[in-house]
Design a protein around this motif. Structure first.
Motif, PDB file in Angstrom:
ATOM      1  N   ASN A 140       0.828  -1.210   0.000  1.00 54.30           N
ATOM      2  CA  ASN A 140       0.000   0.000   0.000  1.00 54.30           C
ATOM      3  C   ASN A 140       0.866   1.265   0.000  1.00 54.30           C
ATOM      4  OD1 ASN A 140      -2.413  -1.430   0.013  1.00 54.30           O
ATOM      5  ND2 ASN A 140      -2.524  -1.508   2.249  1.00 54.30           N
ATOM      6  N   SER A 141       1.958   1.241   0.758  1.00 52.81           N
ATOM      7  CA  SER A 141       2.854   2.400   0.797  1.00 52.81           C
ATOM      8  C   SER A 141       3.462   2.657  -0.578  1.00 52.81           C
ATOM      9  CB  SER A 141       3.975   2.171   1.817  1.00 52.81           C
ATOM     10  OG  SER A 141       3.446   2.054   3.121  1.00 52.81           O
ATOM     11  N   MET A 142       3.851   1.588  -1.254  1.00 46.18           N
ATOM     12  CA  MET A 142       4.462   1.728  -2.569  1.00 46.18           C
ATOM     13  C   MET A 142       3.471   2.295  -3.581  1.00 46.18           C
ATOM     14  SD  MET A 142       6.071  -1.205  -5.078  1.00 46.18           S
ATOM     15  CE  MET A 142       4.442  -1.722  -5.675  1.00 46.18           C
ATOM     16  N   VAL A 143       2.264   1.735  -3.613  1.00 47.80           N
ATOM     17  CA  VAL A 143       1.259   2.169  -4.587  1.00 47.80           C
ATOM     18  C   VAL A 143       0.803   3.600  -4.300  1.00 47.80           C
ATOM     19  CG1 VAL A 143      -1.077   1.734  -5.459  1.00 47.80           C
ATOM     20  CG2 VAL A 143       0.489  -0.183  -5.068  1.00 47.80           C
ATOM     21  N   ASN A 144       0.609   3.924  -3.028  1.00 46.31           N
ATOM     22  CA  ASN A 144       0.141   5.267  -2.671  1.00 46.31           C
ATOM     23  C   ASN A 144       1.191   6.339  -2.964  1.00 46.31           C
ATOM     24  OD1 ASN A 144      -2.365   4.347  -1.793  1.00 46.31           O
ATOM     25  ND2 ASN A 144      -1.633   4.000   0.295  1.00 46.31           N
ATOM     26  N   ALA A 145       2.456   5.934  -2.998  1.00 46.32           N
ATOM     27  CA  ALA A 145       3.525   6.892  -3.270  1.00 46.32           C
ATOM     28  C   ALA A 145       3.661   7.204  -4.764  1.00 46.32           C
ATOM     29  CB  ALA A 145       4.848   6.366  -2.735  1.00 46.32           C
ATOM     30  N   MET A 146       3.011   6.391  -5.609  1.00 44.66           N
ATOM     31  CA  MET A 146       3.113   6.603  -7.057  1.00 44.66           C
ATOM     32  C   MET A 146       2.191   7.732  -7.508  1.00 44.66           C
ATOM     33  SD  MET A 146       3.043   2.711  -8.556  1.00 44.66           S
ATOM     34  CE  MET A 146       4.246   1.479  -8.110  1.00 44.66           C
ATOM     35  N   ASP A 147       2.669   8.543  -8.444  1.00 45.90           N
ATOM     36  CA  ASP A 147       1.756   9.494  -9.082  1.00 45.90           C
ATOM     37  C   ASP A 147       1.068   8.762 -10.233  1.00 45.90           C
ATOM     38  OD1 ASP A 147       3.498   9.442 -11.290  1.00 45.90           O
ATOM     39  OD2 ASP A 147       4.586  11.227 -10.607  1.00 45.90           O
ATOM     40  N   GLU A 149       1.307   8.890 -13.474  1.00 43.30           N
ATOM     41  CA  GLU A 149       2.164   8.405 -14.557  1.00 43.30           C
ATOM     42  C   GLU A 149       2.973   7.197 -14.118  1.00 43.30           C
ATOM     43  OE1 GLU A 149       3.140   8.108 -18.325  1.00 43.30           O
ATOM     44  OE2 GLU A 149       1.796   9.670 -17.540  1.00 43.30           O
ATOM     45  N   GLU A 150       3.470   7.226 -12.894  1.00 45.87           N
ATOM     46  CA  GLU A 150       4.229   6.093 -12.367  1.00 45.87           C
ATOM     47  C   GLU A 150       3.349   4.856 -12.227  1.00 45.87           C
ATOM     48  OE1 GLU A 150       7.619   8.293  -9.587  1.00 45.87           O
ATOM     49  OE2 GLU A 150       5.585   7.991  -8.806  1.00 45.87           O
ATOM     50  N   LEU A 151       2.120   5.071 -11.790  1.00 42.54           N
ATOM     51  CA  LEU A 151       1.183   3.953 -11.665  1.00 42.54           C
ATOM     52  C   LEU A 151       0.888   3.344 -13.031  1.00 42.54           C
ATOM     53  CD1 LEU A 151      -0.672   2.257  -9.831  1.00 42.54           C
ATOM     54  CD2 LEU A 151      -2.471   3.959 -10.233  1.00 42.54           C
ATOM     55  N   ALA A 152       0.694   4.199 -14.035  1.00 43.46           N
ATOM     56  CA  ALA A 152       0.425   3.718 -15.389  1.00 43.46           C
ATOM     57  C   ALA A 152       1.617   2.917 -15.917  1.00 43.46           C
ATOM     58  CB  ALA A 152       0.124   4.895 -16.308  1.00 43.46           C
ATOM     59  N   LEU A 175      -7.167  -2.469  -9.101  1.00 41.47           N
ATOM     60  CA  LEU A 175      -8.483  -2.257  -9.716  1.00 41.47           C
ATOM     61  C   LEU A 175      -9.190  -1.049  -9.097  1.00 41.47           C
ATOM     62  CD1 LEU A 175      -9.792  -5.935 -10.069  1.00 41.47           C
ATOM     63  CD2 LEU A 175      -9.229  -4.362 -11.937  1.00 41.47           C
ATOM     64  N   ILE A 176      -9.068  -0.915  -7.778  1.00 39.64           N
ATOM     65  CA  ILE A 176      -9.662   0.239  -7.089  1.00 39.64           C
ATOM     66  C   ILE A 176      -8.968   1.521  -7.526  1.00 39.64           C
ATOM     67  CG2 ILE A 176     -10.000   1.341  -4.847  1.00 39.64           C
ATOM     68  CD1 ILE A 176     -10.280  -1.513  -3.667  1.00 39.64           C
ATOM     69  N   LYS A 177      -7.639   1.467  -7.636  1.00 38.46           N
ATOM     70  CA  LYS A 177      -6.857   2.639  -8.008  1.00 38.46           C
ATOM     71  C   LYS A 177      -7.152   3.124  -9.425  1.00 38.46           C
ATOM     72  CE  LYS A 177      -3.945   3.872  -4.669  1.00 38.46           C
ATOM     73  NZ  LYS A 177      -3.780   5.274  -4.217  1.00 38.46           N
ATOM     74  N   THR A 178      -7.527   2.188 -10.313  1.00 46.53           N
ATOM     75  CA  THR A 178      -7.710   2.542 -11.727  1.00 46.53           C
ATOM     76  C   THR A 178      -9.175   2.580 -12.156  1.00 46.53           C
ATOM     77  OG1 THR A 178      -7.489   0.203 -12.373  1.00 46.53           O
ATOM     78  CG2 THR A 178      -5.474   1.534 -12.333  1.00 46.53           C
ATOM     79  N   LYS A 179     -10.088   2.566 -11.206  1.00 47.17           N
ATOM     80  CA  LYS A 179     -11.509   2.485 -11.567  1.00 47.17           C
ATOM     81  C   LYS A 179     -11.986   3.665 -12.397  1.00 47.17           C
ATOM     82  CE  LYS A 179     -13.094   4.467  -7.156  1.00 47.17           C
ATOM     83  NZ  LYS A 179     -13.909   4.215  -5.941  1.00 47.17           N
ATOM     84  N   ASN A 180     -11.277   4.811 -12.313  1.00 46.82           N
ATOM     85  CA  ASN A 180     -11.665   5.990 -13.099  1.00 46.82           C
ATOM     86  C   ASN A 180     -10.828   6.151 -14.360  1.00 46.82           C
ATOM     87  OD1 ASN A 180     -13.682   6.802 -11.229  1.00 46.82           O
ATOM     88  ND2 ASN A 180     -12.105   7.728  -9.926  1.00 46.82           N
ATOM     89  N   ASN A 181     -10.017   5.142 -14.640  1.00 44.86           N
ATOM     90  CA  ASN A 181      -9.194   5.158 -15.852  1.00 44.86           C
ATOM     91  C   ASN A 181      -9.498   3.882 -16.641  1.00 44.86           C
ATOM     92  OD1 ASN A 181      -7.059   4.891 -17.754  1.00 44.86           O
ATOM     93  ND2 ASN A 181      -5.758   6.214 -16.504  1.00 44.86           N
TER      94      ASN A 181
END
Length: 273
Positions: A140-147, A149-152, A175-181
Motif C-alpha cells: 500500500n505504501s508503494m502504490v500510494n507513493a506513485m503518481d 504516470e508512475e502507476l500507469a 483495480l480500485i486505483k484505476t476504476k476511473n481510468n
C-alpha cells in the motif's frame, strides 16, 4: 549393573517404532494423512467420460444387441419381430447412457464446487499472518507513493512481464486505483483473468481435465448416439456409434426369408431387462 547404566528397553523400542512410523500398540504402519487436494485431483483425473461405468456398459450392450440379432436370425425369428426388439433395446441403451451422462455432469460440477472451496479455505490460512500484514502495508505504501504516470508505467510493465505475479489483494488494490481510468482498469482486469488471480485452481491439471470432461459430456448430452473412445491426439472421437444402426447392419448383412413364420402380434422386447 546400576540404575545409571541400565537401558530402558521399552523407551528405546517406542522411540524406534516412532521413527519407523509404526503404531506404538500394534507395530503396524501409522496411516499417513492424505492431503485433500491430492484426493480431489485424483478423483478428477479418474472421473473421465471414457472411464465411466455407464459408458463401458453402453458399448458392451451394443455388442450384445448385435449378438442378439445374429442369434435371432439363426433361430428363424421373423424380421419384423427382430426389428421391434432392436428399436426397444437401442432406446434402452441410449436412455441409460444419457442418465449416466447426466449423473456424471452433476458429479463433476459438485467436484468443482468442492475444489474451489478447498482453495479458498486454503488461501485464508496464511503461513505467517504477521508477515502477510507487513507485506500488505509495504504494498500500500508503494502504490500510494506513485503518481498517476508512475502507476500507469507500473501497470503497463506488469502486464508485459510474464515472470511477475501478484496476488488477489494486490490486484484488487490496482483495480480500485484505476476504476476511473478505463484503459488502465482494462489492463489490470486482463492481467487478473490471464493469470487467474483469485481463481488459481483454474490453472491446475485437474481443473482443466474436469473442464474438458464437461465439454465432452455436453456433446454427449445433445446427441442420440455414442462415440467410440478417441484415438491418440483426438479430443473427441470422430467415430460415432448408433446402437440401432449397428444392430440393423448385422440384420441387413444376411438374407432373411423367414418372415412368413410370424403368426401373432409380437410385443417388442428390451433384451437388457
Amino acid at each position: 549393573m546400576d540404575d545409571y547404566n541400565r537401558i530402558d528397553t521399552d523407551a528405546l523400542l517406542a522411540k524406534l517404532r516412532q521413527n519407523l512410523g509404526l503404531n506404538l500398540e500394534t507395530s503396524q504402519p501409522t496411516p499417513k494423512k492424505v492431503d485433500k487436494q491430492i484426493t480431489l485431483e485424483q478423483q478428477a483425473m479418474a472421473n473421465t467420460p471414457y472411464n465411466a461405468d455407464y459408458y463401458n456398459q453402453a458399448i458392451k450392450r451394443v455388442e450384445k444387441l448385435k449378438d442378439y440379432c445374429q442369434s435371432s436370425m439363426k433361430n428363424k425369428h421373423p424380421r419384423a419381430d427382430i426389428i421391434a426388439d432392436i428399436d426397444s433395446s437401442a432406446h434402452a441403451i441410449m436412455r441409460d447412457y444419457h442418465e449416466g451422462v447426466k449423473d456424471q455432469i452433476k458429479q463433476l460440477k459438485q467436484w468443482q464446487q468442492d475444489y474451489i472451496k478447498y482453495f479458498k479455505n486454503k488461501e485464508k490460512k496464511y503461513d505467517s499472518p504477521q508477515e502477510e500484514l507487513l507485506h500488505r502495508q509495504d504494498w500500500n505504501s508503494m502504490v500510494n507513493a506513485m503518481d498517476s504516470e508512475e502507476l500507469a508505467d507500473y501497470i503497463r510493465e506488469l502486464t508485459n512481464d510474464d515472470s511477475k505475479t501478484l496476488g488477489a489483494y494486490e490486484v484488487n488494490t490496482l483495480l480500485i486505483k484505476t476504476k476511473n481510468n478505463p484503459s488502465l482498469f482494462a489492463l489490470v482486469k486482463s492481467y487478473r483473468n490471464t493469470k487467474h488471480v483469485g481463481s488459481e485452481w483454474e490453472t491446475t491439471d485437474a481443473w482443466q481435465q474436469v473442464e474438458k470432461s464437461l465439454s465432452i459430456l455436453g456433446v454427449y448430452q445433445r446427441n442420440n448416439i455414442l462415440y467410440d473412445k478417441p484415438e491418440e491426439g483426438e479430443w473427441i472421437s470422430r467415430k460415432m456409434i448408433d446402437p440401432k444402426e449397428e444392430a440393423m447392419s448385422v440384420l441387413n448383412s444376411h438374407p432373411n426369408n423367414h418372415s412368413q413364420y410370424k403368426v401373432e402380434h409380437h410385443q417388442p422386447v428390451n433384451i437388457f431387462e
